[in-house]
Design a protein around this motif. Structure first.
Motif, PDB file in Angstrom:
ATOM      1  N   TYR A 197      92.005  29.615 -29.685  1.00 45.16           N
ATOM      2  CA  TYR A 197      91.301  31.050 -29.184  1.00 45.16           C
ATOM      3  C   TYR A 197      90.187  30.707 -28.096  1.00 45.16           C
ATOM      4  CZ  TYR A 197      88.618  35.229 -29.469  1.00 45.16           C
ATOM      5  OH  TYR A 197      87.907  36.067 -29.164  1.00 45.16           O
ATOM      6  N   MET A 198      90.266  31.449 -27.039  1.00 41.22           N
ATOM      7  CA  MET A 198      89.335  31.463 -25.953  1.00 41.22           C
ATOM      8  C   MET A 198      89.433  32.802 -25.334  1.00 41.22           C
ATOM      9  SD  MET A 198      89.671  29.420 -22.325  1.00 41.22           S
ATOM     10  CE  MET A 198      90.437  28.084 -23.142  1.00 41.22           C
ATOM     11  N   ARG A 199      88.298  33.638 -25.163  1.00 44.54           N
ATOM     12  CA  ARG A 199      88.392  35.045 -24.596  1.00 44.54           C
ATOM     13  C   ARG A 199      88.407  34.777 -23.246  1.00 44.54           C
ATOM     14  NH1 ARG A 199      83.450  38.507 -27.190  1.00 44.54           N
ATOM     15  NH2 ARG A 199      83.182  38.674 -24.829  1.00 44.54           N
ATOM     16  N   SER A 200      89.158  35.725 -22.605  1.00 47.00           N
ATOM     17  CA  SER A 200      89.386  35.832 -21.260  1.00 47.00           C
ATOM     18  C   SER A 200      88.260  35.896 -20.295  1.00 47.00           C
ATOM     19  CB  SER A 200      90.474  36.989 -20.826  1.00 47.00           C
ATOM     20  OG  SER A 200      89.907  38.422 -21.299  1.00 47.00           O
ATOM     21  N   ASP A 201      86.998  36.607 -20.819  1.00 49.05           N
ATOM     22  CA  ASP A 201      85.942  36.611 -20.258  1.00 49.05           C
ATOM     23  C   ASP A 201      84.771  35.637 -20.195  1.00 49.05           C
ATOM     24  OD1 ASP A 201      85.246  37.511 -22.761  1.00 49.05           O
ATOM     25  OD2 ASP A 201      84.060  39.296 -22.286  1.00 49.05           O
ATOM     26  N   SER A 202      85.231  34.576 -20.988  1.00 46.42           N
ATOM     27  CA  SER A 202      84.449  33.468 -21.600  1.00 46.42           C
ATOM     28  C   SER A 202      84.093  32.636 -20.052  1.00 46.42           C
ATOM     29  CB  SER A 202      84.920  32.452 -22.410  1.00 46.42           C
ATOM     30  OG  SER A 202      86.235  31.906 -21.909  1.00 46.42           O
ATOM     31  N   ALA A 203      82.912  32.129 -20.230  1.00 46.28           N
ATOM     32  CA  ALA A 203      82.760  31.082 -19.054  1.00 46.28           C
ATOM     33  C   ALA A 203      81.507  29.817 -19.630  1.00 46.28           C
ATOM     34  CB  ALA A 203      81.457  31.933 -17.897  1.00 46.28           C
ATOM     35  N   GLY A 204      81.685  28.666 -19.240  1.00 47.35           N
ATOM     36  CA  GLY A 204      81.035  27.766 -19.699  1.00 47.35           C
ATOM     37  C   GLY A 204      79.556  27.974 -19.352  1.00 47.35           C
ATOM     38  N   ILE A 205      79.234  28.253 -18.172  1.00 45.18           N
ATOM     39  CA  ILE A 205      77.638  28.319 -17.740  1.00 45.18           C
ATOM     40  C   ILE A 205      77.728  29.735 -17.010  1.00 45.18           C
ATOM     41  CG2 ILE A 205      75.666  27.596 -16.604  1.00 45.18           C
ATOM     42  CD1 ILE A 205      76.966  24.808 -16.602  1.00 45.18           C
ATOM     43  N   ARG A 206      77.121  30.831 -17.697  1.00 47.08           N
ATOM     44  CA  ARG A 206      76.885  32.124 -17.147  1.00 47.08           C
ATOM     45  C   ARG A 206      75.468  32.444 -16.774  1.00 47.08           C
ATOM     46  NH1 ARG A 206      80.170  36.318 -16.754  1.00 47.08           N
ATOM     47  NH2 ARG A 206      81.544  35.378 -18.418  1.00 47.08           N
ATOM     48  N   VAL A 207      75.006  32.737 -15.346  1.00 49.55           N
ATOM     49  CA  VAL A 207      73.638  32.928 -14.888  1.00 49.55           C
ATOM     50  C   VAL A 207      73.761  34.228 -14.382  1.00 49.55           C
ATOM     51  CG1 VAL A 207      72.125  31.954 -13.205  1.00 49.55           C
ATOM     52  CG2 VAL A 207      73.550  30.389 -14.233  1.00 49.55           C
ATOM     53  N   THR A 208      72.667  34.983 -14.875  1.00 46.19           N
ATOM     54  CA  THR A 208      72.283  36.318 -14.628  1.00 46.19           C
ATOM     55  C   THR A 208      71.437  36.833 -13.790  1.00 46.19           C
ATOM     56  OG1 THR A 208      73.641  36.798 -16.770  1.00 46.19           O
ATOM     57  CG2 THR A 208      72.575  38.705 -15.560  1.00 46.19           C
ATOM     58  N   ALA A 209      70.411  35.738 -13.887  1.00 47.73           N
ATOM     59  CA  ALA A 209      68.998  35.970 -13.019  1.00 47.73           C
ATOM     60  C   ALA A 209      68.874  35.152 -12.099  1.00 47.73           C
ATOM     61  CB  ALA A 209      67.873  35.963 -14.109  1.00 47.73           C
ATOM     62  N   PRO A 210      68.004  35.531 -11.014  1.00 46.31           N
ATOM     63  CA  PRO A 210      67.720  34.472 -10.070  1.00 46.31           C
ATOM     64  C   PRO A 210      66.845  33.353 -10.270  1.00 46.31           C
ATOM     65  CG  PRO A 210      66.128  36.443  -9.930  1.00 46.31           C
ATOM     66  CD  PRO A 210      67.349  36.787 -11.013  1.00 46.31           C
ATOM     67  N   GLY A 211      66.704  32.365  -9.460  1.00 49.28           N
ATOM     68  CA  GLY A 211      65.828  31.290  -9.552  1.00 49.28           C
ATOM     69  C   GLY A 211      66.417  30.136 -10.390  1.00 49.28           C
ATOM     70  N   ASN A 212      67.481  29.908 -10.813  1.00 50.27           N
ATOM     71  CA  ASN A 212      67.880  28.858 -11.753  1.00 50.27           C
ATOM     72  C   ASN A 212      68.610  27.805 -10.905  1.00 50.27           C
ATOM     73  OD1 ASN A 212      66.985  30.242 -14.322  1.00 50.27           O
ATOM     74  ND2 ASN A 212      68.307  31.858 -13.725  1.00 50.27           N
ATOM     75  N   THR A 213      69.014  26.674 -11.741  1.00 48.23           N
ATOM     76  CA  THR A 213      69.746  25.519 -11.234  1.00 48.23           C
ATOM     77  C   THR A 213      70.767  24.957 -12.250  1.00 48.23           C
ATOM     78  OG1 THR A 213      67.597  24.760 -10.256  1.00 48.23           O
ATOM     79  CG2 THR A 213      69.344  23.142 -10.283  1.00 48.23           C
ATOM     80  N   VAL A 214      72.018  24.787 -11.589  1.00 51.16           N
ATOM     81  CA  VAL A 214      73.049  24.313 -12.426  1.00 51.16           C
ATOM     82  C   VAL A 214      73.480  22.772 -11.584  1.00 51.16           C
ATOM     83  CG1 VAL A 214      75.406  24.550 -13.277  1.00 51.16           C
ATOM     84  CG2 VAL A 214      73.844  26.589 -13.217  1.00 51.16           C
ATOM     85  N   ALA A 226      84.583  28.335 -15.076  1.00 53.01           N
ATOM     86  CA  ALA A 226      83.668  27.341 -15.717  1.00 53.01           C
ATOM     87  C   ALA A 226      82.250  27.470 -15.179  1.00 53.01           C
ATOM     88  CB  ALA A 226      84.110  25.918 -15.185  1.00 53.01           C
ATOM     89  N   ILE A 227      81.824  28.103 -14.205  1.00 51.22           N
ATOM     90  CA  ILE A 227      80.548  28.474 -13.993  1.00 51.22           C
ATOM     91  C   ILE A 227      80.574  29.878 -13.326  1.00 51.22           C
ATOM     92  CG2 ILE A 227      78.434  27.975 -12.419  1.00 51.22           C
ATOM     93  CD1 ILE A 227      79.247  25.200 -12.569  1.00 51.22           C
ATOM     94  N   ALA A 228      79.954  30.882 -13.863  1.00 51.30           N
ATOM     95  CA  ALA A 228      79.780  32.124 -13.270  1.00 51.30           C
ATOM     96  C   ALA A 228      78.360  32.701 -12.912  1.00 51.30           C
ATOM     97  CB  ALA A 228      80.715  33.163 -14.414  1.00 51.30           C
ATOM     98  N   LEU A 229      78.437  32.993 -11.579  1.00 53.25           N
ATOM     99  CA  LEU A 229      77.257  33.741 -11.120  1.00 53.25           C
ATOM    100  C   LEU A 229      77.455  35.244 -11.055  1.00 53.25           C
ATOM    101  CD1 LEU A 229      76.351  31.195  -8.329  1.00 53.25           C
ATOM    102  CD2 LEU A 229      75.796  31.021 -10.553  1.00 53.25           C
ATOM    103  N   GLU A 230      76.469  35.917 -11.901  1.00 52.60           N
ATOM    104  CA  GLU A 230      76.454  37.408 -11.708  1.00 52.60           C
ATOM    105  C   GLU A 230      75.793  38.076 -10.397  1.00 52.60           C
ATOM    106  OE1 GLU A 230      78.194  39.124 -13.804  1.00 52.60           O
ATOM    107  OE2 GLU A 230      78.673  37.182 -14.909  1.00 52.60           O
ATOM    108  N   PRO A 231      75.791  39.135 -10.166  1.00 55.97           N
ATOM    109  CA  PRO A 231      75.501  39.669  -8.613  1.00 55.97           C
ATOM    110  C   PRO A 231      73.951  39.296  -8.628  1.00 55.97           C
ATOM    111  CG  PRO A 231      77.032  41.174  -9.710  1.00 55.97           C
ATOM    112  CD  PRO A 231      76.921  40.077 -10.797  1.00 55.97           C
ATOM    113  N   ASP A 232      73.112  39.544  -9.724  1.00 56.11           N
ATOM    114  CA  ASP A 232      71.575  39.179  -9.359  1.00 56.11           C
ATOM    115  C   ASP A 232      71.245  37.856  -9.500  1.00 56.11           C
ATOM    116  OD1 ASP A 232      71.370  42.149  -9.332  1.00 56.11           O
ATOM    117  OD2 ASP A 232      71.205  42.591 -11.423  1.00 56.11           O
TER     118      ASP A 232
END
Length: 404
Positions: A197-214, A226-232
């Motif tokens: 089972y795996m949700r279609s909107d799942s992400a390994g790493i999801r970043v929503t805020a600024p100033g982070n490092t992957v 696998a890696i999702a960056l949100e608009p902000d």
């Protein structure tokens, strides 16, 4: 003192136990949660050690199963953090159960190293809120196959380092919310079985805020990316990551500005390896005004006014009076959409750019009557048929003579 060539020494006091280490061993016959936490008398649960630990101390957890959810209510310092770790790299303790994991709320300078969490269902295995200086490294996290929460959730977290090994997370590996900044997700492993089972909107790493490092992570599977960056998530660095196969995108930037996505390896993704999208334009419509609420026995008393009312009971009705100014209105059909593969980016539909062309109604067509919505007649593009030549210009047909 020297007597007959022999040296006699005075015996000193026995060495005290290391006060910087608290031991947890559930399988020990002498364990107790009210004891000192020594090797001779360790704690039975990790929660009891978390309640007794102080800055600069380390909680060493022995092998075995621990069905509990640990709330860490103490903080360390940058020079003397509180540490939870396994007794050895080859004997990982296993925290099990539907609510298994750690909760850190409002604390700082805490480390969780080489701990295995298995079977968590409706809550994150590691839930960190309003904290700073938190380190999560190695170990193993396997959520339940039907889990409804991400493996790790960070809310309002700063100055932290995440490098866990997430091996099953159908909802997502790690999520950084809109108030989490200054977090480094480094040298972690994020995966989930693609045949489960795996949700279609799942992400390994999801970043929503600024100033982070992957950086330097291994990520595979996951439904959205696998890696999702949100608009902000402005200014996020995504560097030196290795991304394996999966149904979603490799790296998806949903409009975050000032990001650096470089030197990543992306293989065998069903959708785009790296996708960078523009931010959708804001709606051109703007509504301003205010409202006030009154009561009346009947809405007819407000006839002719711009009002809306809702029946609260059979006797009393609540009336809301609106005083608004709306420049335009749009429905869901006139919102912009992303024109993939065209180079136009976000495009407004025709219905939002210009009025629709008038057409003849189906009723008028069926009845043969003229419609009130007049249409321009189509041009006659038929070519005239060619006329036959005069009979006088056609040569007479002669029967050929038989062969002799």
């Amino acid at each position: 003192m020297l007597i007959c060539g022999a040296v006699l020494g005075v015996a000193g006091p026995a060495r005290a136990a290391d006060e910087t280490i608290l031991y947890v061993q559930r399988t020990s016959a002498t364990c107790t949660d009210s004891g000192p936490g020594t090797t001779a008398q360790p704690f039975c649960t990790i929660g009891a050690a978390a309640a007794a630990v102080s800055a600069g101390q380390t909680v060493v957890i022995g092998a075995g199963n621990y069905p509990e959810r640990i709330a860490v209510a103490k903080s360390g310092t940058p020079d003397q953090p509180i540490t939870f770790r396994s007794v050895s790299a080859g004997a990982l303790p296993m925290i099990v159960g539907p609510t298994a994991g750690f909760v850190i709320d409002g604390q700082h300078d805490i480390k969780i190293l080489n701990v295995r969490i298995d079977g968590t269902e409706a809550v994150p295995a590691i839930d960190i809120r309003a904290s700073s200086g938190i380190t999560v490294q190695a170990g193993s996290i396997q959520m339940a196959s039907w889990a409804t929460a991400p493996a790790i959730r960070l809310a309002s977290v700063t100055r932290s380092w995440m490098g866990p090994f997430v091996r099953r997370a159908p909802v997502g590996g790690i999520t950084l919310d809109a108030n989490t900044t200054g977090v480094e997700v480094r040298s972690g492993l994020f995966s989930t079985p693609v045949d489960g089972y795996m949700r279609s909107d799942s992400a390994g790493i999801r970043v929503t805020a600024p100033g982070n490092t992957v950086v330097d992570n291994i990520v595979s599977a996951f439904g959205e990316a696998a890696i999702a960056l949100e608009p902000d998530a402005a200014g996020t660095l995504v560097v030196n990551n290795s991304i394996g196969g999966g149904p979603g995108f490799g790296i998806r930037n949903r409009g975050a500005t000032g990001t650096a996505i470089t030197n990543n390896t992306v293989l065998d993704r069903c959708r785009d390896g790296i996708r960078v999208e523009g931010r959708p334009p804001a709606s051109p419509c703007k509504t301003t005004g205010s409202s006030s609420t009154a009561t009346s026995a009947s809405p007819t008393a407000l006839a002719g006014r711009r009002t809306a009312w809702r029946s609260a009971s059979t006797a009393v009705r609540s009336v809301t009076r609106w005083s608004t100014t709306t420049t335009c209105t749009t429905s869901t059909r006139t919102r912009p959409r992303f024109m993939r593969g065209t180079g136009y980016g976000w495009v407004w539909p025709r219905s939002a750019r210009r009025p629709a062309r008038p057409r003849t109604t189906g009723r008028a067509k069926a009845s043969g009557m003229s419609s009130t919505r007049r249409t321009r007649p189509l041009p006659d593009t038929r070519r005239p048929l060619a006329t036959a030549p005069p009979a006088s210009t056609i040569p007479a047909y002669r029967t050929p003579a038989p062969d002799r």
